[in-house]
Design a protein around this motif. Structure first.
Motif, PDB file in Angstrom:
ATOM      1  N   LYS A  92      16.111  54.626 -41.025  1.00 33.77           N
ATOM      2  CA  LYS A  92      16.625  55.896 -41.549  1.00 33.77           C
ATOM      3  C   LYS A  92      16.684  56.954 -40.443  1.00 33.77           C
ATOM      4  O   LYS A  92      17.692  57.636 -40.266  1.00 33.77           O
ATOM      5  CB  LYS A  92      15.697  56.377 -42.676  1.00 33.77           C
ATOM      6  N   VAL A  93      15.587  57.040 -39.681  1.00 35.05           N
ATOM      7  CA  VAL A  93      15.510  58.013 -38.569  1.00 35.05           C
ATOM      8  C   VAL A  93      16.540  57.657 -37.497  1.00 35.05           C
ATOM      9  O   VAL A  93      17.247  58.528 -36.976  1.00 35.05           O
ATOM     10  CB  VAL A  93      14.088  58.035 -37.952  1.00 35.05           C
ATOM     11  N   LEU A  94      16.621  56.351 -37.171  1.00 37.04           N
ATOM     12  CA  LEU A  94      17.594  55.888 -36.168  1.00 37.04           C
ATOM     13  C   LEU A  94      19.014  56.247 -36.589  1.00 37.04           C
ATOM     14  O   LEU A  94      19.806  56.728 -35.779  1.00 37.04           O
ATOM     15  CB  LEU A  94      17.505  54.365 -35.995  1.00 37.04           C
ATOM     16  N   ALA A  95      19.329  56.002 -37.863  1.00 35.22           N
ATOM     17  CA  ALA A  95      20.677  56.271 -38.379  1.00 35.22           C
ATOM     18  C   ALA A  95      21.021  57.759 -38.274  1.00 35.22           C
ATOM     19  O   ALA A  95      22.135  58.117 -37.869  1.00 35.22           O
ATOM     20  CB  ALA A  95      20.788  55.801 -39.821  1.00 35.22           C
ATOM     21  N   ILE A  96      20.064  58.628 -38.621  1.00 33.30           N
ATOM     22  CA  ILE A  96      20.298  60.082 -38.551  1.00 33.30           C
ATOM     23  C   ILE A  96      20.514  60.521 -37.096  1.00 33.30           C
ATOM     24  O   ILE A  96      21.397  61.330 -36.795  1.00 33.30           O
ATOM     25  CB  ILE A  96      19.131  60.856 -39.217  1.00 33.30           C
ATOM     26  N   MET A  97      19.699  59.949 -36.175  1.00 33.29           N
ATOM     27  CA  MET A  97      19.865  60.248 -34.740  1.00 33.29           C
ATOM     28  C   MET A  97      21.259  59.855 -34.257  1.00 33.29           C
ATOM     29  O   MET A  97      21.908  60.579 -33.500  1.00 33.29           O
ATOM     30  CB  MET A  97      18.810  59.499 -33.915  1.00 33.29           C
ATOM     31  N   VAL A  98      21.711  58.685 -34.716  1.00 35.72           N
ATOM     32  CA  VAL A  98      23.033  58.186 -34.318  1.00 35.72           C
ATOM     33  C   VAL A  98      24.134  59.114 -34.852  1.00 35.72           C
ATOM     34  O   VAL A  98      25.074  59.458 -34.124  1.00 35.72           O
ATOM     35  CB  VAL A  98      23.253  56.735 -34.829  1.00 35.72           C
ATOM     36  N   ILE A 100      23.953  62.325 -35.616  1.00 30.42           N
ATOM     37  CA  ILE A 100      23.927  63.594 -34.867  1.00 30.42           C
ATOM     38  C   ILE A 100      24.504  63.394 -33.466  1.00 30.42           C
ATOM     39  O   ILE A 100      25.357  64.156 -33.009  1.00 30.42           O
ATOM     40  CB  ILE A 100      22.490  64.179 -34.795  1.00 30.42           C
ATOM     41  N   GLY A 101      24.038  62.338 -32.784  1.00 31.58           N
ATOM     42  CA  GLY A 101      24.464  62.077 -31.402  1.00 31.58           C
ATOM     43  C   GLY A 101      25.959  61.834 -31.285  1.00 31.58           C
ATOM     44  O   GLY A 101      26.639  62.432 -30.442  1.00 31.58           O
ATOM     45  N   ILE A 102      26.497  60.971 -32.164  1.00 30.81           N
ATOM     46  CA  ILE A 102      27.926  60.646 -32.088  1.00 30.81           C
ATOM     47  C   ILE A 102      28.789  61.838 -32.509  1.00 30.81           C
ATOM     48  O   ILE A 102      29.788  62.141 -31.854  1.00 30.81           O
ATOM     49  CB  ILE A 102      28.256  59.403 -32.951  1.00 30.81           C
ATOM     50  N   SER A 103      28.386  62.514 -33.588  1.00 35.84           N
ATOM     51  CA  SER A 103      29.169  63.672 -34.050  1.00 35.84           C
ATOM     52  C   SER A 103      29.211  64.758 -32.977  1.00 35.84           C
ATOM     53  O   SER A 103      30.272  65.376 -32.743  1.00 35.84           O
ATOM     54  CB  SER A 103      28.578  64.245 -35.345  1.00 35.84           C
ATOM     55  N   PHE A 104      28.074  64.981 -32.289  1.00 38.54           N
ATOM     56  CA  PHE A 104      28.027  65.973 -31.194  1.00 38.54           C
ATOM     57  C   PHE A 104      29.032  65.602 -30.107  1.00 38.54           C
ATOM     58  O   PHE A 104      29.829  66.438 -29.659  1.00 38.54           O
ATOM     59  CB  PHE A 104      26.607  66.036 -30.616  1.00 38.54           C
ATOM     60  N   GLY A 105      28.991  64.343 -29.682  1.00 39.16           N
ATOM     61  CA  GLY A 105      29.886  63.879 -28.620  1.00 39.16           C
ATOM     62  C   GLY A 105      31.349  63.966 -29.023  1.00 39.16           C
ATOM     63  O   GLY A 105      32.195  64.442 -28.261  1.00 39.16           O
ATOM     64  N   GLN A 106      31.668  63.525 -30.254  1.00 37.20           N
ATOM     65  CA  GLN A 106      33.069  63.498 -30.711  1.00 37.20           C
ATOM     66  C   GLN A 106      33.616  64.906 -30.949  1.00 37.20           C
ATOM     67  O   GLN A 106      34.776  65.179 -30.649  1.00 37.20           O
ATOM     68  CB  GLN A 106      33.188  62.662 -31.993  1.00 37.20           C
ATOM     69  N   TRP A 107      32.779  65.807 -31.476  1.00 38.72           N
ATOM     70  CA  TRP A 107      33.254  67.178 -31.695  1.00 38.72           C
ATOM     71  C   TRP A 107      33.445  67.914 -30.374  1.00 38.72           C
ATOM     72  O   TRP A 107      34.338  68.739 -30.239  1.00 38.72           O
ATOM     73  CB  TRP A 107      32.287  67.941 -32.623  1.00 38.72           C
TER      74      TRP A 107
END
Length: 424
Positions: A92-98, A100-107
């Motif tokens: 669950k924690v890993l999924a949330i980190m992913v 946040i991380g991907i959305s930050f990069g893509q935005w």
């Protein structure tokens, strides 16, 4: 008369082949945008073909990861992040980190993409309407608002197949434009061969460029979104072979298109000692070498690359959230409309402040590599769990590829940390 019929049937076959392209078209849309084109131009003009080996490995591992995530989706009927949450301890924690991380990069990428696309359209308008020169900021901002408003409108009315068809058009134009450009300027065969021998440019920014290369080519968003797009296409467990061929084709096309952009920049600029830091500079530098026609074609290809990336970048955050929640994407939901609207506002940051998006773009590609090892580790665990995979065994070749891609991602992430320390 038979000749005309033969030509028509051949043309129909080509159109059917292009329109028949599967979810891999989203992989190309995610991977090759103005950020990727910028990275390839900067690398090709600054280091020649020296980083071709990084591109080759990134595309090879991308193909394996797309295949693994696609197979997981077809066999289990579930998606990646939902699988992380359901089957992995601490998932669950890993999924949330992913997310946040991907959305930050893509935005971040979205800001740069919209900024560059709007600037390119302004340049085209300014050539024909000289009065616009005094109103550059206002014109660029209006163009950016119109582009993002049109894409948001299309998102609200569209379904998966609709998005796919629009992406096919942009990606086809992009690929043809860059390949035609290669006929005007091309690198020496020796440069291409030397580029396949692993080496990192021993200059300031060399490590950053390697990390950006992997961040843009081996994008975690491409693999995580794969099960959702495979389901959106309507594929089932009977389509395992089609899914495999689609992943291979997507990886090859990403390598060819990206390699061609790097080759054009190398052939035109590297041996003249003219490194380029902006896509728009490329046009001015390329013109004396290749003429205005080549510049127009390359310009058009870069614009198509930008526009083909806007859809996937807008889709990524709601897509990952839907993946995490239940494994399905509802484009008519209130959540989808709100998140994509926020993404549209974020995209306008660079045009509103009149900032130069290039450096931000390369930095955002570097940040993408830090999520990559988690995404690869997750799928290694899932596809090797016999209970989850309903008895389907993942082949030794795929496992070797997955572990090799994990090692590669860890090395590049370490390289990215060093690059960021050097930068700051």
């Amino acid at each position: 008369m038979p000749n005309t019929e033969t030509k028509n049937s051949f043309l129909k076959k080509i159109i059917a082949l292009v329109l028949g392209f599967g979810p891999g078209i989203f992989a190309i849309g995610y991977t090759i945008g103005t950020g990727s084109v910028t990275s390839m131009i900067v690398a090709g003009s600054t280091y020649g073909m020296q980083l071709l080996w990084v591109l080759l490995l990134s595309c090879l591992f991308s193909g394996i990861l797309m295949f693994a995530y696609g197979n997981y989706g077809l066999i289990t009927g579930e998606t990646g992040l939902y699988g992380f949450k359901k089957y992995i301890k601490g998932g669950k924690v890993l999924a949330i980190m992913v997310i946040i991380g991907i959305s930050f990069g893509q935005w971040n990428s979205l800001m740069g993409i919209l900024g560059i696309s709007a600037n390119m359209l302004y340049e085209i308008f300014a050539m024909n309407f000289e009065g616009l020169v005094d109103y550059k900021y206002e014109t660029v901002l209006i163009i950016a608002i119109v582009i993002i408003a049109v894409f948001y409108g299309l998102l609200l009315v569209g379904k998966y197949t609709f998005f796919e068809k629009i992406l096919v058009i942009f990606v086809t134009f992009m690929a043809l434009s860059f390949i035609i450009s290669l006929f005007f300027v091309y690198p020496l065969p020796k440069d291409v061969v030397m580029g396949l021998i692993p080496s990192i440019p021993e200059v300031p920014g060399g490590k950053m460029m390697v990390a950006a290369f992997v961040g843009t080519t081996m994008a975690a968003a491409t693999f995580l979104s794969r099960p959702l797009f495979v389901k959106g296409k309507g594929w089932t467990i009977k389509d395992l072979k089609r899914q495999k061929n689609d992943a291979i084709t997507a990886a090859i096309l990403v390598f060819v298109i990206s390699g061609v952009v790097m080759a054009v920049a190398c052939g035109a600029l590297f041996h003249q000692g003219k490194p380029v830091t902006q896509v728009l500079d490329m046009a001015n530098t390329l013109e004396p070498v290749a003429g205005s026609l080549a510049v127009s074609i390359f310009f058009f290809g870069t614009l198509s690359a930008g526009l083909s990336s806007i859809f996937p970048c807008l889709l990524i955050a709601p897509l990952l959230l839907a993946d995490y929640q239940s494994g399905t994407l509802d484009t008519s939901s209130r959540q989808f409309k709100i998140i994509t609207f926020i993404a549209c506002l974020v995209a306008l940051i660079v045009p509103v402040f009149g900032a130069n998006p290039i450096e931000m773009q390369i930095l955002s590609q570097v940040f993408n590599v830090f999520v990559l090892p988690i995404v690869i580790l997750g799928i290694i665990f899932l596809v090797n769990n016999k209970k989850v995979m309903k008895g389907y065994k993942t082949s030794l070749f795929v496992n070797i590829g997955l572990f090799a891609s994990l090692l590669f991602a860890c090395i590049i992430s370490y390289n990215g940390v060093l690059a960021l320390f050097e930068y700051f």
